[in-house]
Scaffold this active site. Structure first.
Site, short mmCIF file in Angstrom:
data_model
loop_
_atom_site.label_atom_id
_atom_site.label_comp_id
_atom_site.label_asym_id
_atom_site.label_seq_id
_atom_site.Cartn_x
_atom_site.Cartn_y
_atom_site.Cartn_z
CD GLU A 1 -1.91 2.18 1.96
OE1 GLU A 1 -1.73 3.28 1.38
OE2 GLU A 1 -1.94 2.04 3.18
CB CYS B 1 -1.22 7.09 1.80
SG CYS B 1 -2.26 5.96 2.76
CD GLU C 1 2.18 10.21 -1.15
OE1 GLU C 1 1.18 9.78 -0.56
OE2 GLU C 1 3.20 9.52 -1.36
#
Length: 488
Positions: free
Chosen positions: A257, A291, A387
């Site tokens: 993940e 996230c 990100e």
């Protein structure tokens, strides 16, 4: 950094084979409170040799110990006792996470409650789960079973130290495996305390082992060892590729993940009060260190100005301060290293063509970026594409449904997305078109632990949750039996 022992600081060792221990070479490193910017504890610094003994303990507990041989109800009872111990020490666990990463205490308490639920859910899920019986026309029938795989290496991130560790540990041990968990080096305290509670709750030695230390050598030693049967990792996408490469040398299945760059879409028929509330939660909760953060906000043109004004007002109203102040809603970033990374995106906004509508750096020199809203950035700007993993939201307007679906999907990430609309047909239609592992409609961060969790593209490989965790942490087996002596 390595340290020498300081009797005035709290110490967190490894938890291996049912006891808390020092590193074999005695090395320690410092863990720092990011709000005070001061060291508050020492932590055992794991080496490859420490990883070796943790894997050996888990291997022995699986191959020779009682855990995988227990009945499901007995194993569930053990896990519920661990959950009970966590509830009894909930304040301590929350304070450890707040101290380690600067998370507001109220949010850390919420994380502890969800961590407890992870254990209770998977304890009951494996206890009550049934296999399948598959009748056959040939005078045979087959049935399925789900035996455990063996030793699980789990590497968890620093943004939800306890909660993400339990998301990995709980299904792994519930299905009869043993586990070595390596928490992030910035936030080792709560997971080490969990290991202590596992001893207190009476889990057999070697079922849960906690290895502290850095990604190299400690983490790397857990991902390519032939004694390991599964690797589960949550973290940055580049590191995930290294984990996958290492595990592939031993053909070890992985669950990854990884990063995200979530799209948050607000249509002009949305309930604006609700949409603003969740937009704030989606990017500013946990100082944006999620996230799943809704870091790309797309607002339909007809309501763009009104929504942006409300969003800015709500962001500026957040109470910023000491994580342990009950009034605090927003606090510092988790480390100086991470602050430096997030700051680099703020410092270059204007040269990249954008504007800072509100927010920016803390004027008092803390590792803190205020809730930040950026506008006017081109679609190829790094703040838009990469990100950031901080409280930085890039806002754009759109005209049509087709346009915003293209914008939302125009990313190498695919972990999650959100959309806000009161049009039921649009909600279903757009959800179906979004390339993401999870789509939230008119909400954010709501979880059903039976549902699949994971992403596509650079957001990861595989799914966990409910039966998806069962598939990963077991070896599904088919048994075929003859019923008639003379099969048709």
């Amino acid at each position: 950094m390595s340290t020498t022992a300081d009797a005035g600081l709290e110490f967190f060792g490894h938890v291996i084979d049912g006891e808390e221990v020092e590193s074999l070479d005695g090395r320690r490193f410092a863990t720092v409170n990011p709000w005070t910017q001061q060291q508050w504890a020492e932590v055992a610094e794991g080496s490859a040799s420490d990883a070796d003994r943790a894997i050996a303990a888990a291997r022995r507990a699986f191959d020779e110990g009682p855990w995988p041989r227990m009945g499901r109800a007995e194993r569930a009872a053990h896990i519920h006792r661990l959950a009970d111990a966590m509830e009894q020490h909930a304040e301590l666990l929350a304070r450890l996470d707040s101290t380690d990463m600067g998370k507001p205490l109220a949010q850390a308490k919420h994380d502890v409650a969800r961590s407890v639920w992870n254990f209770r859910f998977f304890a009951d899920h494996q206890r009550d789960h049934v296999g399948e019986v598959l009748p056959m026309d040939s005078g045979h029938h087959s049935y399925t079973s789900y035996p455990p795989v063996g030793v699980v290496s789990a590497i968890s991130p620093w943004n939800f130290p306890l909660m993400m560790a339990t998301w990995k540990i709980a299904p792994a041990i519930a299905w009869g495996n043993t586990c070595v968990i390596k928490p992030a080096e910035d936030t080792p305290a709560s997971v080490t305390q969990l290991g202590r509670l596992a001893i207190e709750a009476g889990l057999p030695a070697g079922v849960i082992n906690v290895l502290n230390g850095y990604g190299v050598p400690a983490g790397a030693a857990l991902t390519g060892d032939p004694r390991v049967d599964r690797v589960t990792f949550t973290g940055e996408s580049g590191t995930g590729k290294l984990v996958m490469s290492s595990a592939s040398q031993q053909l070890i299945p992985v669950s990854l993940e990884l990063g995200g760059k979530g799209a948050n879409i607000v249509f002009d028929d949305a309930d604006l009060d609700n949409a603003v509330y969740w937009a704030v939660e989606a990017i500013f909760r946990n100082a944006g260190q999620i996230c799943l953060a809704g870091s790309r906000l797309f607002v339909q043109a007809a309501i763009y100005d009104e929504f942006l004004a409300r969003f800015r007002e709500a962001a500026e109203a957040l109470v910023i301060g000491d994580p342990f102040d009950p009034a605090t809603q927003f606090s510092c970033l988790a480390s100086e290293e991470h602050f430096t990374k997030v700051r680099s995106y703020i410092d270059s906004v204007e040269q990249d063509g954008g504007k800072i509508l509100t927010g920016g750096l803390d004027p008092d020199g803390r590792w803190l970026v205020r809730p930040t809203i950026l506008t006017d950035l081109p679609l190829d700007a790094k703040q838009y594409r990469q990100e950031i993993f901080g409280p930085v939201c890039v806002v754009n307007s759109f005209e049509t449904e087709d346009e915003v679906v293209h914008l939302a999907n125009d990313t190498r990430y695919g972990l999650n997305a959100m959309l806000f609309t009161e049009n039921l047909s649009r909600a279903h239609r757009v959800s179906d078109r979004l390339r993401a592992g999870t789509v939230w409609v008119n909400c954010f961060f709501i979880r059903d632990l039976r549902a699949p969790f994971g992403g596509v593209g650079d957001s990861g490989v595989g799914r966990e949750g409910g039966n998806f965790s069962r598939e990963f942490f077991t070896e599904p087996k088919a048994t075929v039996m003859q019923i008639e002596r003379k099969p048709r």
